[in-house]
Design an enzyme around this catalytic site. Structure first.
Site, short mmCIF file in Angstrom:
data_model
loop_
_atom_site.label_atom_id
_atom_site.label_comp_id
_atom_site.label_asym_id
_atom_site.label_seq_id
_atom_site.Cartn_x
_atom_site.Cartn_y
_atom_site.Cartn_z
N HIS A 1 0.83 -1.21 0.00
CA HIS A 1 0.00 0.00 0.00
C HIS A 1 0.86 1.26 0.00
O HIS A 1 1.96 1.29 0.55
CB HIS A 1 -0.89 0.05 1.24
CG HIS A 1 -2.06 -0.87 1.18
ND1 HIS A 1 -2.99 -0.84 0.15
CD2 HIS A 1 -2.48 -1.86 2.03
CE1 HIS A 1 -3.92 -1.75 0.37
NE2 HIS A 1 -3.63 -2.38 1.50
N CYS B 1 0.06 1.92 -5.40
CA CYS B 1 -0.81 2.96 -5.95
C CYS B 1 -0.03 4.25 -6.15
O CYS B 1 0.92 4.55 -5.44
CB CYS B 1 -1.98 3.23 -5.01
SG CYS B 1 -3.17 1.89 -4.90
#
Length: 222
Positions: A116, A206
């Site tokens: 993440h 991301c």
């Protein structure tokens, strides 16, 4: 009737406010808990504790100098579980860095690690540093430590792409396609000396240039 609608509206706005406050505090609590947990795991790693006895899914340790990326890497039976579970398999917003479930370490030509992009700077957030040319040019080294043996990798390209336009071939069956993808989509107009005999590392997270944006950092074992 107007009074009734007004009361409903107040109750609705109050509920939204309370939920927002709860979410902020819960996220903060979860981040602090994850930070403490991974400090403990790092301490165990430094003291040569066998992390596979703690979690049989543990594969190796990943370190990128001049970043906060210094974490254990696990491998689940899919690419979902460790998105929201910590190293001890407890629910966590931060999750854990994890190897693609289809990869076989020391066999596949390209191993892929996911993590993440956490707003508090943890997990793979610091991969965004590689969008800065100065950082890219001065911070090429990545290390993987497997069973007390450290393998060094050299970063050679960075790609920002939509989620449905990323190159995540676990074994690189078409090397020419791989090179073409890097030349077409890479952030940097640089010469990289790679061949189909090399071993590669892909770090994936991301990015927030647009909806569905992803950052991929490519490195070669040296």
């Amino acid at each position: 009737m107007k009074k009734f609608v007004f009361i409903i509206l107040i109750l609705l706005l109050t509920s939204i406010f309370v939920f927002s406050i709860y979410k902020i505090f819960y996220t903060s609590y979860d981040n602090k808990k994850a930070s403490f947990l991974y400090e403990e795991v790092k301490k165990d790693n430094e003291e040569k504790v066998n992390l596979q006895e703690t979690n049989k899914d543990y594969k190796f340790w990943l370190t990128i100098p001049n970043t906060q990326i210094d974490y254990p890497v696990v491998q689940g039976i899919d690419n979902d579980f460790y998105l929201n579970h910590d190293f001890y398999k407890n629910p966590s917003l931060s999750g854990t860095l994890f190897l693609d479930y289809r990869n076989t370490v020391n066999i596949d030509k390209n191993i892929i690690i996911y993590g993440h992009n956490m707003k508090n700077g943890s997990m793979f957030n610091n991969l965004v540093y590689y969008k800065n040319p100065t950082f890219f040019n001065n911070n090429k080294k990545i290390s993987l430590t497997i069973n007390d043996i450290t393998f060094e990798y050299d970063v050679f390209q960075v790609v920002i792409a939509k989620e449905d336009n990323v190159y995540l071939n676990g074994s690189i069956t078409s090397f020419e396609e791989f090179k073409s993808y890097l030349n077409t989509n890479g952030l940097y107009d640089v010469y990289f000396n790679i061949s189909d005999k090399d071993n590669f590392l892909t770090l994936y997270s991301c990015s927030y240039e647009y909806a569905g944006a992803r950052i991929l950092v490519f490195a070669k074992r040296i």
